[in-house]
Design an enzyme around this catalytic site. Structure first.
Site, PDB file in Angstrom:
ATOM      1  N   GLN A  91      29.399  25.393  38.248  1.00 45.34           N
ATOM      2  CA  GLN A  91      28.528  25.201  39.408  1.00 45.34           C
ATOM      3  C   GLN A  91      28.704  23.817  40.047  1.00 45.34           C
ATOM      4  OE1 GLN A  91      26.057  28.014  39.738  1.00 45.34           O
ATOM      5  NE2 GLN A  91      26.055  27.317  41.854  1.00 45.34           N
ATOM      6  N   LYS A 107      21.411  22.496  41.256  1.00 49.10           N
ATOM      7  CA  LYS A 107      21.254  23.777  41.949  1.00 49.10           C
ATOM      8  C   LYS A 107      22.096  24.795  41.211  1.00 49.10           C
ATOM      9  CE  LYS A 107      19.916  26.329  45.408  1.00 49.10           C
ATOM     10  NZ  LYS A 107      19.297  27.205  44.379  1.00 49.10           N
ATOM     11  N   SER A 111      21.943  29.531  49.790  1.00 47.07           N
ATOM     12  CA  SER A 111      20.754  28.947  49.146  1.00 47.07           C
ATOM     13  C   SER A 111      20.497  27.552  49.708  1.00 47.07           C
ATOM     14  CB  SER A 111      20.949  28.844  47.636  1.00 47.07           C
ATOM     15  OG  SER A 111      20.609  30.050  46.994  1.00 47.07           O
ATOM     16  N   LYS A 142      31.785  24.142  42.260  1.00 49.36           N
ATOM     17  CA  LYS A 142      31.500  25.110  43.331  1.00 49.36           C
ATOM     18  C   LYS A 142      30.605  24.465  44.387  1.00 49.36           C
ATOM     19  CE  LYS A 142      30.074  28.987  41.809  1.00 49.36           C
ATOM     20  NZ  LYS A 142      29.404  30.221  41.368  1.00 49.36           N
ATOM     21  N   ASN A 190      23.863  42.724  42.717  1.00 52.15           N
ATOM     22  CA  ASN A 190      23.712  42.047  44.007  1.00 52.15           C
ATOM     23  C   ASN A 190      25.062  41.679  44.625  1.00 52.15           C
ATOM     24  OD1 ASN A 190      23.526  38.966  45.175  1.00 52.15           O
ATOM     25  ND2 ASN A 190      21.997  40.336  46.032  1.00 52.15           N
ATOM     26  N   THR A 224      26.595  36.238  48.613  1.00 51.24           N
ATOM     27  CA  THR A 224      27.678  36.072  47.640  1.00 51.24           C
ATOM     28  C   THR A 224      28.760  37.131  47.872  1.00 51.24           C
ATOM     29  OG1 THR A 224      26.027  35.257  46.090  1.00 51.24           O
ATOM     30  CG2 THR A 224      28.211  35.740  45.203  1.00 51.24           C
ATOM     31  N   GLY A 277      18.662  33.146  41.751  1.00 53.24           N
ATOM     32  CA  GLY A 277      18.938  34.309  40.913  1.00 53.24           C
ATOM     33  C   GLY A 277      20.349  34.301  40.348  1.00 53.24           C
ATOM     34  N   ASP A 278      20.593  35.206  39.436  1.00 57.26           N
ATOM     35  CA  ASP A 278      21.921  35.483  38.875  1.00 57.26           C
ATOM     36  C   ASP A 278      21.777  36.857  38.211  1.00 57.26           C
ATOM     37  OD1 ASP A 278      24.672  34.032  38.214  1.00 57.26           O
ATOM     38  OD2 ASP A 278      24.107  35.031  36.371  1.00 57.26           O
ATOM     39  N   LYS A 307      22.272  25.257  35.747  1.00 61.16           N
ATOM     40  CA  LYS A 307      22.172  26.702  35.518  1.00 61.16           C
ATOM     41  C   LYS A 307      21.124  26.928  34.435  1.00 61.16           C
ATOM     42  CE  LYS A 307      24.052  30.668  36.721  1.00 61.16           C
ATOM     43  NZ  LYS A 307      24.664  31.120  37.982  1.00 61.16           N
TER      44      LYS A 307
HETATM   45  P1  NDP Z   1      23.274  41.673  38.865  1.00 63.53           P
HETATM   46  O1  NDP Z   1      22.387  41.578  37.687  1.00 63.53           O
HETATM   47  O2  NDP Z   1      22.697  42.019  40.187  1.00 63.53           O
HETATM   48  O3  NDP Z   1      24.457  42.718  38.564  1.00 63.53           O
HETATM   49  C1  NDP Z   1      25.316  42.538  37.494  1.00 63.53           C
HETATM   50  C2  NDP Z   1      26.303  43.699  37.478  1.00 63.53           C
HETATM   51  O4  NDP Z   1      27.300  43.409  36.521  1.00 63.53           O
HETATM   52  C3  NDP Z   1      25.664  45.012  37.055  1.00 63.53           C
HETATM   53  O5  NDP Z   1      26.358  46.066  37.662  1.00 63.53           O
HETATM   54  C4  NDP Z   1      25.888  45.008  35.551  1.00 63.53           C
HETATM   55  O6  NDP Z   1      25.895  46.298  34.952  1.00 63.53           O
HETATM   56  C5  NDP Z   1      27.251  44.379  35.464  1.00 63.53           C
HETATM   57  N1  NDP Z   1      27.384  43.694  34.159  1.00 63.53           N
HETATM   58  C6  NDP Z   1      26.632  42.660  33.700  1.00 63.53           C
HETATM   59  N2  NDP Z   1      27.001  42.333  32.445  1.00 63.53           N
HETATM   60  C7  NDP Z   1      28.008  43.162  32.142  1.00 63.53           C
HETATM   61  C8  NDP Z   1      28.819  43.323  31.002  1.00 63.53           C
HETATM   62  N3  NDP Z   1      28.649  42.536  29.915  1.00 63.53           N
HETATM   63  N4  NDP Z   1      29.787  44.265  31.045  1.00 63.53           N
HETATM   64  C9  NDP Z   1      29.959  45.047  32.142  1.00 63.53           C
HETATM   65  N5  NDP Z   1      29.209  44.947  33.252  1.00 63.53           N
HETATM   66  C10 NDP Z   1      28.255  44.035  33.243  1.00 63.53           C
HETATM   67  O7  NDP Z   1      24.042  40.263  38.937  1.00 63.53           O
HETATM   68  P2  NDP Z   1      24.784  39.598  40.164  1.00 63.53           P
HETATM   69  O8  NDP Z   1      25.435  40.634  40.996  1.00 63.53           O
HETATM   70  O9  NDP Z   1      23.853  38.637  40.778  1.00 63.53           O
HETATM   71  O10 NDP Z   1      25.899  38.723  39.413  1.00 63.53           O
HETATM   72  C11 NDP Z   1      27.199  39.233  39.106  1.00 63.53           C
HETATM   73  C12 NDP Z   1      28.150  38.084  38.856  1.00 63.53           C
HETATM   74  O11 NDP Z   1      28.212  37.249  40.019  1.00 63.53           O
HETATM   75  C13 NDP Z   1      27.761  37.133  37.713  1.00 63.53           C
HETATM   76  O12 NDP Z   1      28.940  36.645  37.112  1.00 63.53           O
HETATM   77  C14 NDP Z   1      27.052  36.001  38.423  1.00 63.53           C
HETATM   78  O13 NDP Z   1      27.084  34.797  37.672  1.00 63.53           O
HETATM   79  C15 NDP Z   1      27.920  35.889  39.671  1.00 63.53           C
HETATM   80  N6  NDP Z   1      27.313  35.229  40.819  1.00 63.53           N
HETATM   81  C16 NDP Z   1      26.132  35.669  41.352  1.00 63.53           C
HETATM   82  C17 NDP Z   1      25.600  35.050  42.455  1.00 63.53           C
HETATM   83  C18 NDP Z   1      24.384  35.564  43.136  1.00 63.53           C
HETATM   84  O14 NDP Z   1      24.062  35.034  44.223  1.00 63.53           O
HETATM   85  N7  NDP Z   1      23.694  36.549  42.627  1.00 63.53           N
HETATM   86  C19 NDP Z   1      26.231  33.846  43.043  1.00 63.53           C
HETATM   87  C20 NDP Z   1      27.521  33.523  42.472  1.00 63.53           C
HETATM   88  C21 NDP Z   1      28.005  34.190  41.386  1.00 63.53           C
HETATM   89  P3  NDP Z   1      24.644  46.767  34.060  1.00 63.53           P
HETATM   90  O15 NDP Z   1      23.555  47.026  35.057  1.00 63.53           O
HETATM   91  O16 NDP Z   1      25.118  47.976  33.366  1.00 63.53           O
HETATM   92  O17 NDP Z   1      24.322  45.632  33.134  1.00 63.53           O
END
Ligand code: NDP
Length: 447
Positions: free
Chosen positions: A113, A92, A379, A116, A243, A212, A167-168, A128
């Site tokens: 993961q 997962k 999830s 976690k 997200n 999250t 998603g991620d 992943k």
């Molecule tokens: P999204 O794609 O929804 O958002 C990502 C955000 O992070 C955007 O604001 C993006 O900006 C910014 N970002 C991404 N890459 C970079 C970078 N290299 N430098 C600066 N800013 C960056 O992703 P999520 O919110 O889903 O995920 C965010 C984090 O949370 C990740 O590490 C993910 O692995 C982790 N996570 C997510 C979960 C989930 O349920 N979605 C669960 C657990 C962990 P921009 O639009 O400019 O790229």
């Protein structure tokens, strides 16, 4: 062999066997570093090749993803799925679409993961996946074409009892929809438990979208409670605006905090009076615009192009964007400015040096594998609803999420104390997550 030498031996092996994968090395190093306390007490955890097996994925799949863009050109991306460990349940973990994706990044995320998912207390293994595809600036048709091609290969490797992606970064509701549609077509069955993060009318769970970010804030609340402090009235900085960030901002403000900054990869927005969450959602989720577009519409909000968000004064910092976004220098700035709590909404956003600074400067720190586990937990609740053909109310699901986050916090806190490292939630999370998986692997034989 001393515990120190044992830990070094395994780390050196990982370096040799996995060259050019610094993020994977970093994730393994952090876990091994915590395990010295376990190995000193229970040396049998270093037997039966357990640590070698745990750092080697059960399966790694890499595939070609060809698709046609709107100009009629053929594009080729690379797809990945790392099925790391299924001792506790089906693999997962999410799918990430971002140009920076490579095998090492997916391995680090898959490795994290495992622990976690173990911490959630739910029966899920660790995996992943993703692609170096960049969704930014693509039309809906291009996104669909890519997702369909990606799933045409991935579908043979997943299933509700085998591997359940979600998603991620770069993969939200729209992408899960296209992926699920193609899976359903290829498998010729409506297997709702094969993906999570689905739409509410076709097997999705209430609270999954928020989980999250909400979970990270629930964890922060517990951590502050342990130190007799409250989120109410605190100034909070949240990096990112995706997200995780959006729902962390929403929940923090609902609980009385003021979110004074958020960001994307082009810079940060300073919002001393708090964030208008409805507007932020419209800018990010409906119009798919940038944070600078938010700043333009709000009096008192200022956009700082390429600025460092960790320079904004705060009591609580929630890094919710991406790995290694908070380095040693930024950690020192946070400490100098009086920040007292950091909880990771993103996966491994703090560098090893930053974590050292947090320890030295007495900043309470919640690692991602504990603090952001609310997403995968919900999830797993979605999978439960799918298996029983049921759908739960928002209130009930949110209560379950809160209970899970409270348990994870208690588990981290109690485990750290049990090993003489009170208040060190990294050590607590790594040891508690590890032991459950390790015990299952030892019971199941050398496979
Ligand atoms: P999204 O794609 O929804 O958002 C990502 C955000 O992070 C955007 O604001 C993006 O900006 C910014 N970002 C991404 N890459 C970079 C970078 N290299 N430098 C600066 N800013 C960056 O992703 P999520 O919110 O889903 O995920 C965010 C984090 O949370 C990740 O590490 C993910 O692995 C982790 N996570 C997510 C979960 C989930 O349920 N979605 C669960 C657990 C962990 P921009 O639009 O400019 O790229």
């Amino acid at each position: 062999m001393s515990v120190e030498a044992t830990v070094q031996k395994y780390y050196q092996k990982v370096l040799q066997r996995n060259p050019g994968e610094p993020e994977f090395h970093q994730a393994v190093h952090e876990v091994l570093d915590s395990l010295r306390y376990v190995l000193a007490k229970d040396p049998f955890y270093a037997e039966q090749g357990l640590l070698d097996r745990m750092t080697e994925p059960e399966r790694q799949i890499i595939f070609r993803v060809p698709w046609v863009d709107d100009a009629g050109n053929v594009q080729v991306n690379r797809g990945f799925r790392v099925q790391f460990n299924s001792a506790l349940g089906p693999y997962k973990g999410g799918l990430r679409f971002h140009p920076s994706v490579n095998l090492g990044i997916i391995k680090f995320l898959g490795f994290e993961q495992i622990f976690k998912n173990s911490l959630t207390g739910l029966p899920i293994g660790g995996g992943k996946g993703g692609s170096d595809f960049d969704p930014k600036g693509k039309s809906d048709r291009e996104i669909m074409a890519f997702c369909q091609s990606f799933m045409t290969e991935l579908h043979r490797h997943i299933g509700e009892y085998r591997d359940v992606p979600a998603g991620d970064i770069g993969v939200g509701g729209r992408e899960i929809g296209f992926l699920f549609g193609q899976y359903r077509r290829m498998a010729n069955q409506h297997e709702s438990g094969v993906l999570t993060g689905k739409g509410l009318t076709w097997g999705g769970s209430l609270v999954r979208t928020e989980a999250t970010g909400y979970g990270t804030v629930y964890f922060t609340q517990e951590m502050m409670k342990e130190h007799k402090e409250r989120l109410d009235g605190a100034r909070v900085v949240v990096s990112g605006s995706g997200n995780v960030a959006v729902y962390a901002i929403q929940k923090a403000q609902e609980l009385g905090a003021t979110v004074v900054a958020f960001s994307d990869s082009s810079g940060y927005v300073h919002t001393p009076d708090g964030v208008d969450v409805a507007l932020l959602k419209e800018v990010k989720e409906v119009k798919r615009e940038r944070v600078s577009d938010y700043a333009r519409q709000v009096d008192g909000a200022t956009f700082h192009e390429n600025g460092n968000i960790w320079e904004v004064e705060c009591d609580v910092a929630l890094p919710c964007a991406t790995q290694n976004e908070l380095d040693g220098e930024s950690a020192r700035t946070l400490a100098d400015n009086g920040c007292k709590y950091v909880a990771e909404g993103a996966n491994m956003p703090s560098t090893a040096e930053a974590i050292e600074v947090f320890r030295k400067r007495n900043i309470r720190f919640a690692p991602g594998k504990a603090a952001n586990a609310g997403g995968v937990s919900t999830s797993a609740l979605e999978m439960q609803q799918n298996a029983s053909r049921d759908s739960w109310s928002f209130e009930y699901t949110d209560k379950r999420l809160q209970g899970i986050m409270r348990n994870i916090f208690q588990n981290c806190s109690n485990t750290a104390a049990e090993y003489g490292q009170e208040g060190d939630y990294i050590i607590g999370a790594n040891i508690a997550g590890f032991k459950k998986v390790a015990d299952a692997m030892l019971a199941q034989g050398i496979i």
